[in-house]
Design a protein around this motif. Sequence first.
Motif, mmCIF file in Angstrom:
data_model
loop_
_atom_site.group_PDB
_atom_site.id
_atom_site.type_symbol
_atom_site.label_atom_id
_atom_site.label_comp_id
_atom_site.label_asym_id
_atom_site.label_seq_id
_atom_site.Cartn_x
_atom_site.Cartn_y
_atom_site.Cartn_z
ATOM 1 N N LYS A 773 11.381 24.906 26.567
ATOM 2 C CA LYS A 773 12.076 26.149 26.260
ATOM 3 C C LYS A 773 12.950 26.280 27.030
ATOM 4 O O LYS A 773 14.077 26.813 26.939
ATOM 5 C CB LYS A 773 10.702 26.933 26.514
ATOM 6 C CG LYS A 773 11.345 28.554 25.992
ATOM 7 C CD LYS A 773 11.285 28.642 24.490
ATOM 8 C CE LYS A 773 11.356 30.090 24.108
ATOM 9 N NZ LYS A 773 11.523 30.252 22.494
ATOM 10 N N LEU A 774 12.806 25.842 28.498
ATOM 11 C CA LEU A 774 13.833 25.750 29.388
ATOM 12 C C LEU A 774 14.631 24.761 29.403
ATOM 13 O O LEU A 774 16.132 25.109 29.651
ATOM 14 C CB LEU A 774 13.191 25.958 31.034
ATOM 15 C CG LEU A 774 12.166 27.051 31.351
ATOM 16 C CD1 LEU A 774 11.384 26.620 32.835
ATOM 17 C CD2 LEU A 774 13.197 28.168 31.745
ATOM 18 N N GLY A 775 14.368 23.583 29.043
ATOM 19 C CA GLY A 775 15.393 22.574 29.230
ATOM 20 C C GLY A 775 16.005 21.921 27.965
ATOM 21 O O GLY A 775 16.168 20.874 27.953
ATOM 22 N N GLY A 776 15.390 22.746 26.833
ATOM 23 C CA GLY A 776 16.071 22.245 25.615
ATOM 24 C C GLY A 776 17.315 21.993 25.327
ATOM 25 O O GLY A 776 17.778 20.943 24.728
ATOM 26 N N HIS A 777 18.221 22.520 26.197
ATOM 27 C CA HIS A 777 19.746 22.384 26.235
ATOM 28 C C HIS A 777 20.148 20.969 26.931
ATOM 29 O O HIS A 777 21.400 20.649 26.670
ATOM 30 C CB HIS A 777 20.636 23.585 26.760
ATOM 31 C CG HIS A 777 20.100 23.810 28.095
ATOM 32 N ND1 HIS A 777 19.130 24.444 28.675
ATOM 33 C CD2 HIS A 777 20.820 23.494 29.526
ATOM 34 C CE1 HIS A 777 18.985 24.180 29.860
ATOM 35 N NE2 HIS A 777 20.031 23.945 30.386
#
Length: 903
Positions: A773-777
Amino acid sequence: MGLIQESDIATEACMNKSGMRRRKEAQTAASLWDAYSGLLSNQAMILAMNSSFVDPLLQYETQLKIVELSFKMAFAIPSLDKVKEIGKNEDDQEDLENLYRTILNIFEDTLLILVSKDLYKLQILKEMAVWMSEDNLYMQERAMVIISRVLSFASRKVKGYTSADVPCLGVLAAELSLLCSHADPSITQQASLGMYHLLCIAKCQNADIAKNKSTKYDKPGSHCFLPSPSDIEFLPKILQRDKSKIAQSVGQTLLPCLLTDFVWSLLMKLSAPDQTTASEAATILKLTLEYYAHKVTMVSKIVDVIYKQLCGNASPILKQVMLRVITLLTRTSPKKVIFQLMDYPVPADNTLMLMWQAAGSESSVAPLVLKTILLILKGKPGTMEERITERRHFSLDTTNMMPVAASQALCTLLPIGSYKKAVAQFFPQLLMALMLQLYYTSNLRLMTEDRTFYARDALRVLLNCSGLQQVDIALKRKNCWNQFSQALFHHHGVYLVAKTLSDYNFPQFPDTLHYLYKLSVEGPRRSEDNVITIIFLTELLNNFFKDPFPEEFLVLFRNWVNDSDPAVSKLSLQKIASMAPVINEIENVCSLLIAILDAFLSQDKTVVIRALMTLRRLLGKLDKVTYSSLCTRIACSYCPLMDHSNGGIRSMAIRHFGELLRDMSQYTWMLNDVVFGGLVPLMLFLEDTEARVVKACKYTLEICASELKWPTSYLLKDEHCSFELVVLNICNNLLISHQKYIIDLISDTLGFLRSSRTYLRRGSVILIGYLAKLGGHLLLRDEIQVMLEAIDRVLLDEDPVIREFAEITNKIFMEIAHRLTSSNIKQSFQRLFNLIYIKKLKPLYNYNLPKDLTGSPMGIKETKNDKEAITDNNYEDVLVKNEDVSVKNARFTSALEHTSEEE
C-alpha cells in the motif's frame, strides 16, 4: 638199549636244527630276491613317471609312496653279516654280498635319478629320516650313507645351476642336526657329512640371491649388506656333536624361510616322546634363536603353537624352554609377538601371563613393546572386526578386545624394573591412552558382563611406577577410582585426574603438555577422543597458565569451536567464554570471534545457544574499535537465527541483535542496512507462540525505534499491544523517512508466506499488504505479477483468517496493477508524484485491534472524511505539504489520468 635211544633223539634234534637253518637261509635268500625284484619294478615305475606329463604335485606324491615301499624293502633285509652266514662257500657268500649291495645301489640310484631331474625331490630325504627314526629295525647307518651320498650329488649338481629352488632344506637340516648328536658314531659321522653337503647347497642359494640383489641394487649410493657366502666356513668334523657350531652354521647359511622351517621342526620335536630327542631339539633351538631369531618368519604362528603346548601337560623343563623361545623372539620381533599375545581371550589365563612375563624379561626392546601396546590401545574395544574371517585365532566374541588385553598386559609389564626408563619415556602417551580406554571400557561394561576394569588398574600402576604414589592416594581419597566404572562420571573423572596431577606439580608436565598439543594438532581418530583431550588439556592450562592462553593453544580452541562433535564445540566455547575479562589481550581476537559466528551454522541447537552466549559475553568486554569493525558481520549473523526452529535460539538472537544496536549506538549509520534487513522477522515474530520470543522482539524493536527516531516505543510497552497497529506505525514511519527500503522489505516478507507456522503466514500477509500500500508506486509491473502469484497461493490456505487477509492483500495488489501504466515514462511521472504526496495509512485488516481505536495509544482521530474513505475503500491523502502544493499535485493527477484514457 637206552644209549641207542638217546643217540637217536640227539640225531633227530640235529636234523631238525639243520632243517630250520636251511629253511631260514632259504627265506633270507628269497627275501633278498624279492627285494631285488621289487626295487627294480618300483624303479621302472618311477622312471616311467619321470618321462610322463603328469601333474607335478600328483607325480611327486605317487613317487613318494613308491619310494616308501622301496625303502621298507631295501632296509628291512638282514644285515650283511647275516647274509654272508647263509653262504655255503666263499662263492655263495660273494654272490649274496653282491646281491645285497645291488639292492641298496638300486634304491640309491632311484633317488639319484629323481634328484637329478628335480632338486625339489630332495624332500624325500627328509621323509627317509622320519621313516628311519620310526623303526630301529631299519639299517639306520646305511640309510644315512645313502642320504649323505644323495646330498653330495645334489651339492655338486647345484653349482651348475643359475638358480636353485630347494624348499626342504630347513626341515631336512632339523632332522640331520639331531642325528649329528646320535649315540652311534657311524650315524653321527654320516649325518654331519650330510649336513655339510646340505649347507653347501644352501650356500649356493645365498650366492644366487646375493648376485640378484647386487644386480638389482647396483646403483650409485646403493650397497648390499648381505654377507658373502664365501665368508661362511664349516667342515663336517666341526658339525659332529657340536650343537653350537651346528646352530651357528645353519642360522648363518639358511635363508629366512628355510631357517623358519628349521626352527618350526625343532619346535615340534620338543613334544616328542623321546626325552633325549626333545632335549637335543631344545638346545639347538635356543642356540639358533640366540643369534638368528631376526631371520625367523611366521613368528605369530610359532607363538600360537607355544601357547597351545603350554596349555597342555608340558613338563617344567619344556615350559622353561618354550618361554625362553618367547623371550628370544621378542628380542627381534617384539611387534609380532605382542600382537599375537593380544589375540587371546580376555582376561588372560595363567599361561598367557607367563608368556607376558617372558616377553617382558627382554629389557632391550621395552620401548618397542610399549610402542606396540600403545598402537593397540588406539583401538576401541567392543567394535566389530572388519573382516571376521581373517581373525587368526579364537575370541570370546567377534568384537575387538585387544585393547582390553593390552591394558591387562600393562599391569604385568609396567612394574618390571627394566621397564622403568621406557615407562618414563612414554608416560604422556600411556597416560592419555589409558584415559581413553577408561572411557571406552566404562561404556563397554554397560553392554557386556562385568569384567575387571584393567584400564583403571593399569593407570594406577602407571602412576605408582612413575613416582606419583601421592596422586594415586589422593584420587582414591576422592573416590575417583571406584566411580570411573560409571560412564556418566568419566568426564568429571578426567578432570579430577588432571586437577590432581596439577595440584602435585607432577614432573612429567612439560612432556605431557607437549604430547597433548601434538595430539590436538594432528587430530585424534575419534571425536570422543577429542573430548577427553580438551578436558585434560584445559585443566592443565588452567593450573599452569593465566588467561589468555599462549597463542598456539588459542588456535586449538578456535579450531575446536566448529568441530563435528557438539561436545567438543561446547567445551571450547565454554573455555573461550571464560576469557572474556582478558579478551582485549588476545592478539587475533577477530579470528576468534569469526569462528564463533561460524558456530551459528551448527546443526546442534545446544552448540548454537552456547555460541550465542559466548559471543555476547565477549562483546560485553570487547573494545569499541574492534567491536565496530565487526559489528556489521555480527549483526548479519544474528538475522538467520531469528527464524530458527528453536524458540530459545530465536529469542536469544533477537535480543542480542538489539543489544548490539544499543552497544553500537554511535555507529548506527553503519548498521542501517542490517537493521532493515532484520526488521521483517522482528515484526512477524511479535506473533510468536512463545512469550520469550515476543518479549525479545519488543525489546529489540524499542531499541530500533529509538535509534531510528520513530515514535513506536509506546505501542510496544502496551501489555496487550496490537500486531497490526505496530506494523501500521512502522510502515507509516518507513514512508516518511526510509522509502528506499520498502521494496527490500516486501521481498523479505514474501519468504515467510510459505512458512509452516500459521502466525508467520498470517503476519506476513498483513505486513506485505501495508508495504504494498505504501510502496506500490515503487513497484514495476513484473514485480507486481510475482507478488500476485505468491498471494494467489495463500488464497488457498487452510486457515480461514489467512484466506480472508490474503483476499484484502490481493485486492491491494490488483488496484496497484490497475493504476500502473504501460509507459515507462508515465510510471516515472507517477513515482515523482508520489514523492510529493506522503500518505499515512489506517488499519486495513482490523486484526485484534483495541475496541476504542480513537482512545488507543495509536492516537488516530478519525474525521468524517476518514470514515468515508475507509467505507468506500478509497485512499485518503493526508497532506504534509502546504495547500498550494496540494492543488498543483491534484492538477498533475488529473492530467496523468487524462493521458491514460487517451491511450
